[in-house]
Design a protein around this motif. Structure first.
Motif, PDB file in Angstrom:
ATOM      1  N   ARG A  60       3.157  -2.417  -4.614  1.00  0.00           N
ATOM      2  CA  ARG A  60       1.390  -3.107  -4.847  1.00  0.00           C
ATOM      3  C   ARG A  60       0.994  -1.653  -4.227  1.00  0.00           C
ATOM      4  O   ARG A  60       0.567  -0.712  -3.386  1.00  0.00           O
ATOM      5  N   ILE A  61       0.414  -1.161  -5.091  1.00  0.00           N
ATOM      6  CA  ILE A  61      -0.621   0.082  -5.690  1.00  0.00           C
ATOM      7  C   ILE A  61      -1.992  -0.342  -4.611  1.00  0.00           C
ATOM      8  O   ILE A  61      -2.184  -0.204  -5.973  1.00  0.00           O
ATOM      9  N   GLY A  62      -2.565   0.234  -3.594  1.00  0.00           N
ATOM     10  CA  GLY A  62      -3.761  -0.442  -3.785  1.00  0.00           C
ATOM     11  C   GLY A  62      -5.051   0.727  -4.787  1.00  0.00           C
ATOM     12  O   GLY A  62      -4.748   1.553  -4.908  1.00  0.00           O
ATOM     13  N   LEU A  63      -5.804  -0.275  -5.004  1.00  0.00           N
ATOM     14  CA  LEU A  63      -6.728   0.491  -6.461  1.00  0.00           C
ATOM     15  C   LEU A  63      -7.443   1.551  -5.697  1.00  0.00           C
ATOM     16  O   LEU A  63      -7.907   2.544  -6.585  1.00  0.00           O
ATOM     17  N   ALA A  64      -7.775   1.028  -4.548  1.00  0.00           N
ATOM     18  CA  ALA A  64      -8.985   1.762  -3.696  1.00  0.00           C
ATOM     19  C   ALA A  64      -8.347   3.076  -3.038  1.00  0.00           C
ATOM     20  O   ALA A  64      -9.920   4.537  -3.114  1.00  0.00           O
ATOM     21  N   SER A  65      -7.008   3.357  -2.916  1.00  0.00           N
ATOM     22  CA  SER A  65      -6.943   4.600  -2.736  1.00  0.00           C
ATOM     23  C   SER A  65      -6.472   6.058  -4.046  1.00  0.00           C
ATOM     24  O   SER A  65      -6.571   6.835  -3.318  1.00  0.00           O
ATOM     25  N   LEU A  66      -6.818   5.453  -4.757  1.00  0.00           N
ATOM     26  CA  LEU A  66      -6.454   5.611  -5.999  1.00  0.00           C
ATOM     27  C   LEU A  66      -8.105   6.457  -6.461  1.00  0.00           C
ATOM     28  O   LEU A  66      -8.019   6.871  -7.534  1.00  0.00           O
ATOM     29  N   GLY A  67      -8.995   5.598  -6.007  1.00  0.00           N
ATOM     30  CA  GLY A  67     -10.456   6.345  -6.143  1.00  0.00           C
ATOM     31  C   GLY A  67     -11.068   5.282  -7.809  1.00  0.00           C
ATOM     32  O   GLY A  67     -12.303   5.605  -8.366  1.00  0.00           O
TER      33      GLY A  67
END
Length: 893
Positions: A471-478
């Protein structure tokens, strides 16, 4: 108007689905002349009603004075149009008959005539009917000058089964004409064209493989064109199976400027899965007609601005569409969540910096929601099979965040969100190395590992494979797929495999995985079907099938293949739906290098789900046949793959196996006794040959790298029961120099030729022997390795093994043997080489012609054998002076 046509189409399709097997019209031959007249009102043609076995038939006699003589019926009523109708006739007689038909959208002609005999035969023709069609004209004629006697016992019209369609609107979709050009020579670079190029011709030009939307609404096609004159048009051409038919004509005003041209609507039932667009022009056309772009839509009257601004369907740019999930997956490394079943998979990874397919399969899937991007990966890995006893070769040692994860077996995902550039590496321990990169042109050098994305990972190991789920949090990718900037996302998906020292990627990466030219487009959608595309391996001349296994494809998909080559019909499309399969041919005309790609589209809207990179593959046609005779269950395995199995087998139904260059390991699992015969080239391997008996711990008995030296040898007139292995070599031995047109051998001193015996992967070739068959008066006078100063350097000896007949000619049989095992080397080194010395017999006078020398290797007491290869020897007169040095090699006989 559109709604009325749509209603007609829907009503027609409903009627078709009920009555597809029953004729919608039958000729009544009981009436006067059976309702027939003659073509062109030809009074010389006789049309009468006769009787055969109490049944009325139509009888026609033509004098053969001119072409196109015979009967016709003018009014054969059919269902409302927008369908395909099949005309079927039972005929007999003498001469040749040609079945043709006419409706409002023109004539259709059978591709060939039928030769009439005194036996009844069925001939048929399938015609696409326009939406306004309600009647057919049917003709049974002579095509050429010559008499015909014709009896017709029945004449019927059937409606073809309705294709699956969805009631959706298709907004304008634009396709550049040059992307569908059937002939590269018809593409022109033109200023002012939307893509910089057009397809052009004077009397003929062709676009092939245009996908047809599977919508229940009428489909309109528009083209931006410049026409050579008022007599030039573009026609939509469908292949009905029994003929090619123009189902629509695009025409415009008589102007030499750019204009949008269009025609009558058509349906998927008329066009099929795909259709062509052909230029019809007079041979004396004043210049060329040019087609810039085409637009498909269900809108009847789009404006020129709407057509020009239609979004493009790009079939040559790699792409993946990711579907939204209603529920996030449980992170456990197992793909048993609903979101993965309804995701489009990435398969067919290629070695980095190569066009070669990866040795072991990889699969990657993505899905998303408002919070995260979810990533699943599975890599097949043979060393993880317990029976291989190589689990230690699988690397999973890096445990620290941002450690050098790529030194382990690992998966890679590189993302360009449009606002940021990120890479993530994950190993089988779930360890993550991630970074934000600042330079898209030099990604690796600009990695900032101080960046940490919000990543959670679970991994799992299984027999022969390993998986990760992340799971890759989208907020951390901006960035988020839902923020209106989804069009800017791009990706690269890859894998590091350590046991075979192989890096691979779904993208075609040239200089490494961080290749800025290798990015593929990443689309986001509310939903996608599940799809796993499999490529044929190996590719062979002829029919090859690309397959898509589907899950939940309710509206269906179109699976397309594209062979990048000169010639028509390069693109092919096939429909699949539900939890089924789509299968599309990948035609290969010859051996050599093949460039191709594939694509998966939503069938109704043509929205792309997957567009592959453009692959390059080598095509070979080498095959072996395996004939088995057994009354008990059996299975045949080749190179680690289960090829075919059964409850019993008959020798008159052999299996065909494709061979690869090098080792081809055959495995047989037999529950009873069996006779076997493998034929490849000159080789014929039977149960009497020294098959090796596989021990119980050798689960994958046909793995190419498996070393069977310690296995027992089968004995007896038949094999089985048990598990057995034999290795067939194909073009494994190399000769240097590979002289063209021939190796020249002068009378007098011997001429040496170098032979590479480099061993096999995973093997040491014990009992290595190289067989050579020499035609009279050529003889083998010596063989040697280089230098003979190192302990591991084998000694080579020669024996005369008798005589043989090859292709009706007499040959002397020699065997060159090594006294030590031959180790495997990836690259051929000096210790894997020996020289054979050829000479003409003393006093012989060879003829002035080419002689053929045959050679083949064997090892392990004959359990490893090579099919014969050959090279050409050409005689030369005696050399003047002293021969040159033999390069430090000394001959031994």
């Amino acid at each position: 108007m559109v709604s009325r046509l749509a209603a007609i189409v829907l009503a027609t399709l409903c009627m078709v689905s009920v009555s597809a097997q029953e004729p919608v019209w039958q000729a009544d031959f009981a009436g006067p002349n059976g309702g027939f007249s003659t073509y062109n009102d030809n009074e010389a043609v006789s049309v009468t009603v006769a009787e055969d076995g109490g049944r009325p038939i139509l009888r026609a006699q033509t004098p053969g004075e001119q072409k196109l003589e015979g009967p016709r019926i003018v009014t054969a009523p059919v269902l409302p149009g927008g369908i395909r109708a099949t005309i079927r006739a039972e005929v007999r007689g003498s001469g040749d008959v040609w079945l043709i038909s006419l409706s409002r959208n023109g004539w259709l002609y059978s591709r060939t005539t039928a030769a009439l005999t005194d036996q009844w035969q069925t001939i048929e023709l399938t015609k696409a009917l326009a939406l306004a069609d309600d009647r057919l004209t049917i003709c049974l004629l002579t095509r050429d000058v010559g008499p015909m006697a014709l009896d017709v016992r029945s004449l019927e019209v059937f409606v073809e089964a309705a294709p699956a369609v969805t009631d959706v609107a298709v907004p304008p979709i634009r396709i550049e004409a040059e992307a569908l050009a059937a002939y590269a020579k018809q593409v022109r670079e033109v200023a002012g064209a939307s893509g910089g190029a057009v397809v052009a011709g004077s009397d003929f030009a062709l676009l092939g493989g245009i996908p047809c939307p599977r919508t229940s609404r009428p489909i309109y096609l528009f083209g931006r064109a410049r026409m050579a004159g008022p007599d030039s048009t573009w026609g939509v051409v469908a292949d009905t199976g029994t003929g090619s038919q123009r189902i629509n004509t695009l025409a415009g005003e008589d102007t030499r400027g750019w204009q949008w041209i269009g025609g009558e609507p058509f349906t998927p039932a008329m066009a099929g899965d795909s259709f062509r667009l052909q230029l019809f022009g007079p041979r004396d056309a004043a210049g060329e007609s040019e087609l810039d772009t085409i637009v498909l839509t269900t809108e009847a009257d789009p404006t020129a601005e709407q057509l020009a601004s239609a979004p493009p369907l790009q079939l040559d740019e790699p792409l993946l569409t990711v579907g939204r999930t209603e529920a996030p997956p449980a992170l456990d490394g197992v793909a048993d969540d609903a979101c993965w079943a309804h995701a489009v998979a990435l398969t067919g990874f290629t070695r980095v910096s190569s066009t070669t397919p990866a040795r072991d399969r990889s699969q990657m899937r993505l899905c998303w929601d408002d919070e995260a991007l979810y990533w699943w990966f599975r890599g097949e890995e043979p060393v993880l099979r317990p029976e291989m006893n190589r689990i230690g070769d699988f690397r999973k040692s890096v445990e620290q965040r941002d450690g050098q994860v790529w030194r382990d077996d690992s998966a890679a995902l590189i993302l360009d969100t449009g606002d940021g550039l990120f890479d993530l590496f994950v190993n089988a321990l779930g360890t993550v190395n991630d970074s934000r990169m600042g330079d898209s042109g030099n990604m690796w050098a600009s990695r900032d590992e101080s960046f940490d994305a919000d990543v959670q990972v679970a991994s799992a190991m299984e027999d022969g494979a390993w998986t990760i789920e992340a799971r890759i949090g989208l907020a951390s990718l901006g960035a988020s797929p839902g923020d209106g900037r989804a069009h800017a996302w791009r990706f690269i998906a890859g894998r590091f495999e350590k046991a075979d020292e192989e890096n691979s990627a779904w993208n075609l990466c040239a200089g490494g995985m961080h290749d800025p030219s290798a990015f593929a487009k990443l689309n986001f959608a509310q939903q996608t079907p599940g799809a796993v595309v499999g490529l044929p391996d190996p590719l062979q001349p002829g029919a090859n099938d690309v397959r898509a296994q589907l899950t939940g494809a309710a509206g269906g998909v179109l699976l397309g293949t594209n062979v990048i080559a000169e010639g028509p019909g390069a693109r092919r499309w096939s429909f699949g739906e539900g939890d089924g399969e789509a299968l599309t041919p990948l035609p290969v005309e010859r051996e050599g290098e093949l460039r191709f790609s594939y694509a998966l589209l939503d069938a109704a809207t043509l929205s792309p789900l997957l567009v592959s990179p453009q692959y390059t593959r080598s095509v070979r046609s080498t095959t072996a046949t395996v004939a088995l005779e057994t009354a008990a269950p059996w299975a045949l395995l080749v190179n680690g793959e289960r090829v075919v199995s059964g409850a019993s087998a008959s020798a008159d139904q052999p299996a065909t196996v494709f061979l690869q260059k090098g080792v081809n390991a055959f495995g047989l699992e037999l529950q009873g006794e069996a006779q076997v015969r493998i034929e490849a080239g000159d080789l014929a391997i039977t149960a009497a040959d020294p098959w090796r008996v596989a021990p119980e711990d050798a689960a994958d008995l046909s793995a190419p790298k498996l070393d069977p030296r310690g296995w027992e040898v089968a004995s007896g007139p038949a094999l089985g029961p048990g598990r057995f292995r034999f290795e067939l070599l194909w073009e494994d031995t190399h000769i240097f120099p590979n002289s063209q047109p021939a190796l020249f051998v002068a009378s007098g001193p011997p001429q040496h030729i170098t032979i590479a015996a480099r061993g096999l992967p995973g093997h040491r070739l014990e009992g290595y022997r190289c067989h050579m068959w020499l035609p009279e008066p050529l003889e083998l006078v010596g063989a040697t390795g280089y230098y003979n100063t190192r302990e591991e350097q084998p000694e080579f000896t020669i024996e005369r093994a008798g005589d043989a007949q090859i292709d009706g000619a007499a040959y002397a049989h020699y065997v060159v043997s090594s006294d030590q095992p031959i180790p495997f080397r990836e690259s051929i080194r000096i210790l894997e080489l020996f020289n054979a010395f050829l000479a003409w017999r003393d006093g012989a006078q060879p003829e002035d012609r080419d002689y053929t020398v045959h050679y083949a290797a064997e090892a392990l007491g004959g359990s490893i054998r090579e099919a014969r290869q050959q090279f050409t020897v050409r005689p030369m007169p005696p050399l003047e002076g002293v021969s040159g040095s033999s390069g430090g090699a000394s001959s031994a006989t």
